[in-house]
Design a protein around this motif. Structure first.
Motif, PDB file in Angstrom:
ATOM      1  N   LEU A   1       3.424  -2.308   8.430  1.00 15.37           N
ATOM      2  CA  LEU A   1       2.280  -1.798   9.212  1.00 15.37           C
ATOM      3  C   LEU A   1       1.747  -2.853  10.175  1.00 15.37           C
ATOM      4  O   LEU A   1       1.915  -4.046   9.967  1.00 15.37           O
ATOM      5  CB  LEU A   1       1.174  -1.330   8.271  1.00 15.37           C
ATOM      6  CG  LEU A   1       1.577  -0.226   7.283  1.00 15.37           C
ATOM      7  CD1 LEU A   1       0.415   0.101   6.366  1.00 15.37           C
ATOM      8  CD2 LEU A   1       2.048   1.012   8.034  1.00 15.37           C
TER       9      LEU A   1
ATOM     10  N   ARG B   1       7.790   0.728   5.110  1.00 14.77           N
ATOM     11  CA  ARG B   1       7.233   0.467   6.437  1.00 14.77           C
ATOM     12  C   ARG B   1       6.515  -0.875   6.487  1.00 14.77           C
ATOM     13  O   ARG B   1       5.899  -1.321   5.534  1.00 14.77           O
ATOM     14  CB  ARG B   1       6.217   1.549   6.807  1.00 14.77           C
ATOM     15  CG  ARG B   1       6.757   2.959   6.929  1.00 14.77           C
ATOM     16  CD  ARG B   1       5.597   3.909   7.137  1.00 14.77           C
ATOM     17  NE  ARG B   1       6.010   5.308   7.171  1.00 14.77           N
ATOM     18  CZ  ARG B   1       5.178   6.320   7.012  1.00 14.77           C
ATOM     19  NH1 ARG B   1       3.881   6.092   6.807  1.00 14.77           N
ATOM     20  NH2 ARG B   1       5.625   7.560   7.050  1.00 14.77           N
TER      21      ARG B   1
ATOM     22  N   ASP C   1      -7.789  -0.889   1.668  1.00 16.35           N
ATOM     23  CA  ASP C   1      -6.909   0.263   1.448  1.00 16.35           C
ATOM     24  C   ASP C   1      -7.794   1.481   1.205  1.00 16.35           C
ATOM     25  O   ASP C   1      -8.387   1.612   0.136  1.00 16.35           O
ATOM     26  CB  ASP C   1      -5.994   0.023   0.248  1.00 16.35           C
ATOM     27  CG  ASP C   1      -4.951   1.128   0.093  1.00 16.35           C
ATOM     28  OD1 ASP C   1      -5.048   2.155   0.795  1.00 16.35           O
ATOM     29  OD2 ASP C   1      -4.033   0.961  -0.737  1.00 16.35           O
TER      30      ASP C   1
ATOM     31  N   LYS D   1       7.740   5.549   2.901  1.00 22.29           N
ATOM     32  CA  LYS D   1       6.435   4.952   3.220  1.00 22.29           C
ATOM     33  C   LYS D   1       6.369   3.497   2.760  1.00 22.29           C
ATOM     34  O   LYS D   1       5.887   2.624   3.495  1.00 22.29           O
ATOM     35  CB  LYS D   1       5.322   5.742   2.544  1.00 22.29           C
ATOM     36  CG  LYS D   1       5.039   7.105   3.140  1.00 22.29           C
ATOM     37  CD  LYS D   1       3.870   7.763   2.418  1.00 22.29           C
ATOM     38  CE  LYS D   1       3.528   9.119   3.000  1.00 22.29           C
ATOM     39  NZ  LYS D   1       2.386   9.734   2.284  1.00 22.29           N
TER      40      LYS D   1
ATOM     41  N   THR E   1       0.843  -1.191   0.000  1.00 24.60           N
ATOM     42  CA  THR E   1       0.000   0.000   0.000  1.00 24.60           C
ATOM     43  C   THR E   1       0.884   1.249   0.000  1.00 24.60           C
ATOM     44  O   THR E   1       2.092   1.165   0.242  1.00 24.60           O
ATOM     45  CB  THR E   1      -0.927   0.057   1.225  1.00 24.60           C
ATOM     46  OG1 THR E   1      -0.182   0.511   2.367  1.00 24.60           O
ATOM     47  CG2 THR E   1      -1.554  -1.301   1.528  1.00 24.60           C
ATOM     48  N   SER E   2       0.255   2.392  -0.219  1.00 26.00           N
ATOM     49  CA  SER E   2       1.006   3.648  -0.253  1.00 26.00           C
ATOM     50  C   SER E   2       1.493   4.066   1.128  1.00 26.00           C
ATOM     51  O   SER E   2       2.301   4.986   1.257  1.00 26.00           O
ATOM     52  CB  SER E   2       0.140   4.761  -0.845  1.00 26.00           C
ATOM     53  OG  SER E   2      -1.035   4.925  -0.077  1.00 26.00           O
ATOM     54  N   GLU E   3       1.017   3.386   2.192  1.00 26.88           N
ATOM     55  CA  GLU E   3       1.467   3.692   3.549  1.00 26.88           C
ATOM     56  C   GLU E   3       2.405   2.638   4.101  1.00 26.88           C
ATOM     57  O   GLU E   3       2.914   2.765   5.211  1.00 26.88           O
ATOM     58  CB  GLU E   3       0.258   3.841   4.482  1.00 26.88           C
ATOM     59  CG  GLU E   3      -0.663   4.991   4.105  1.00 26.88           C
ATOM     60  CD  GLU E   3       0.047   6.334   4.126  1.00 26.88           C
ATOM     61  OE1 GLU E   3       0.868   6.557   5.047  1.00 26.88           O
ATOM     62  OE2 GLU E   3      -0.195   7.165   3.234  1.00 26.88           O
ATOM     63  N   GLY E   4       2.633   1.544   3.337  1.00 28.37           N
ATOM     64  CA  GLY E   4       3.525   0.497   3.796  1.00 28.37           C
ATOM     65  C   GLY E   4       2.989  -0.885   3.474  1.00 28.37           C
ATOM     66  O   GLY E   4       2.016  -1.044   2.735  1.00 28.37           O
TER      67      GLY E   4
END
Length: 376
Positions: free
Chosen positions: A376, A374, A306, A371, A286-289
């Motif tokens: 998550l 990471r 997501d 990002k 995902t764009s956050e990890g």
């Protein structure tokens, strides 16, 4: 095939372009979903087009040769008609698959004799018949037959391997020139730059392949165990030698971070089984990890898979539901995860393209890499 280079980033080697084939255009940088046997595992072509945004997919010569076979493909009118995909297709030559059968193959100057992983039957791949097989498949982009040596191969082995690959490449282009497409559309042949992680061998290979004035060039033999910084060093070296006005294809790579680092160094095309294979095992990019959806922490998380999703599956289903499907072994889990990961990869290269065109790539990329790294 034509490649139009539209823009190069002023602070890196990242580029945006358009490849034009008889089956349509491809905006670069691009990620190509892997459809080894004529299908992207668990994903309808409708969803590849409408949800994921795939512009080109891959087939594999080794697997399609063994099943269904060239006789069936020719009677069907080629792979495009056989699998009902009317956009561009690229075929790997099967070299990587054959050479991964270390205990079941014998390598000679003629080619490679190997035993089928399906039934043990004996076969021979030569540069000539691999070209013929790819004519039968009918891919828009064909790959040369090469040896992909191990990432930790000693120098002497890597040098001998490169010499063999170069001799085979000459035979590939000779056969390609003497044969014609079977289904009324043009086909292009890409050479593959090899040389392991040895700078002089990589340089020699990148110089050698240019004599064929191909429509594009591939970089093979990376992401096979070498450290990531070494891979990036080889990419930068090779792209500094390959023609600027032709597309560059990095084979079998890789993670979202790998893609951005390679784009920064001038790569235009990518493929990898990671989005689908890792997705089937519960890993979501995902764009956050990175999410391991099997983790207990997602058991009662009823937020979307997501929230910033790129396809309908991301916002239709929750993390809790996807975790339930995954730990239950339900096929739908693999479908959702594969669709999500592929859509994310296509979003990522599309966003990189947009940033290259508007001049913000160099500012955007470092934060995105952070990002993407990471857990998550």
């Amino acid at each position: 095939m034509r490649f139009d280079l539209q823009h190069t980033d002023t602070r890196s080697s990242a580029r945006a372009g358009v490849i034009t084939t008889d089956h349509g255009t491809i905006e670069t940088p691009i990620f190509m979903p892997v459809g080894t046997v004529g299908s992207v595992k668990g994903v309808f072509h409708r969803d590849l087009e409408q949800q994921i945004g795939a512009q080109i997919i891959l087939g594999n010569t080794y697997h399609l040769y063994l099943r269904p076979g060239t006789d069936i493909l020719e009677r069907a009118g080629g792979l495009h008609r056989f699998c009902a995909w009317d956009r561009p297709i690229l075929t790997d030559s099967g070299g990587f698959q054959v050479f991964s059968l270390a205990g079941c193959r014998k390598l000679t100057a003629e080619g490679c004799r190997f035993s089928s992983h399906i039934d043990g039957s004996k076969h021979l791949f030569t540069p000539e018949n691999v070209m013929d097989i790819q004519r039968s498949i009918g891919a828009d982009i064909m790959m040369a037959f090469d040896e992909c040596p191990p990432g930790d191969a000693p120098y002497d082995y890597a040098a001998r391997s490169l010499d063999l690959t170069n001799r085979w490449l000459e035979r590939c282009f000779e056969r390609f020139a003497r044969t014609a497409p079977l289904y009324g559309h043009a086909q292009s042949l890409f050479p593959i730059v090899q040389g392991c992680t040895y700078r002089d061998l990589r340089s020699r290979s990148a110089e050698f392949v240019q004599q064929f004035d191909a429509d594009g060039y591939a970089i093979g033999g990376l992401a096979v165990g070498e450290p990531a910084p070494v891979m990036y060093e080889m990419i930068e070296l090779v792209n500094g030698i390959l023609p600027r006005h032709k597309p560059r294809y990095l084979m079998g790579v890789g993670t979202p971070v790998n893609l951005l680092e390679a784009i920064e160094r001038g790569v235009d095309m990518f493929d990898c089984v990671m989005p689908t294979r890792n997705g089937r095992n519960g890993m979501l990019f995902t764009s956050e990890g990175i999410i391991n959806i099997r983790n207990q922490k997602w058991r009662d998380d009823f937020s979307p898979v997501d929230p910033a999703g790129c396809c309908f599956a991301d916002t239709t289903y929750t993390k809790a539901y996807l975790r339930h499907l995954t730990v239950s072994g339900e096929m739908l889990a693999a479908q959702i995860a594969s669709m999500h990961n592929l859509a994310f990869y296509l979003w990522l290269v599309g966003e990189a393209r947009r940033r290259i065109l508007d001049g913000s790539f160099a500012d955007w990329k470092p934060g995105m890499v952070e990002k993407l790294s990471r857990r998550l």
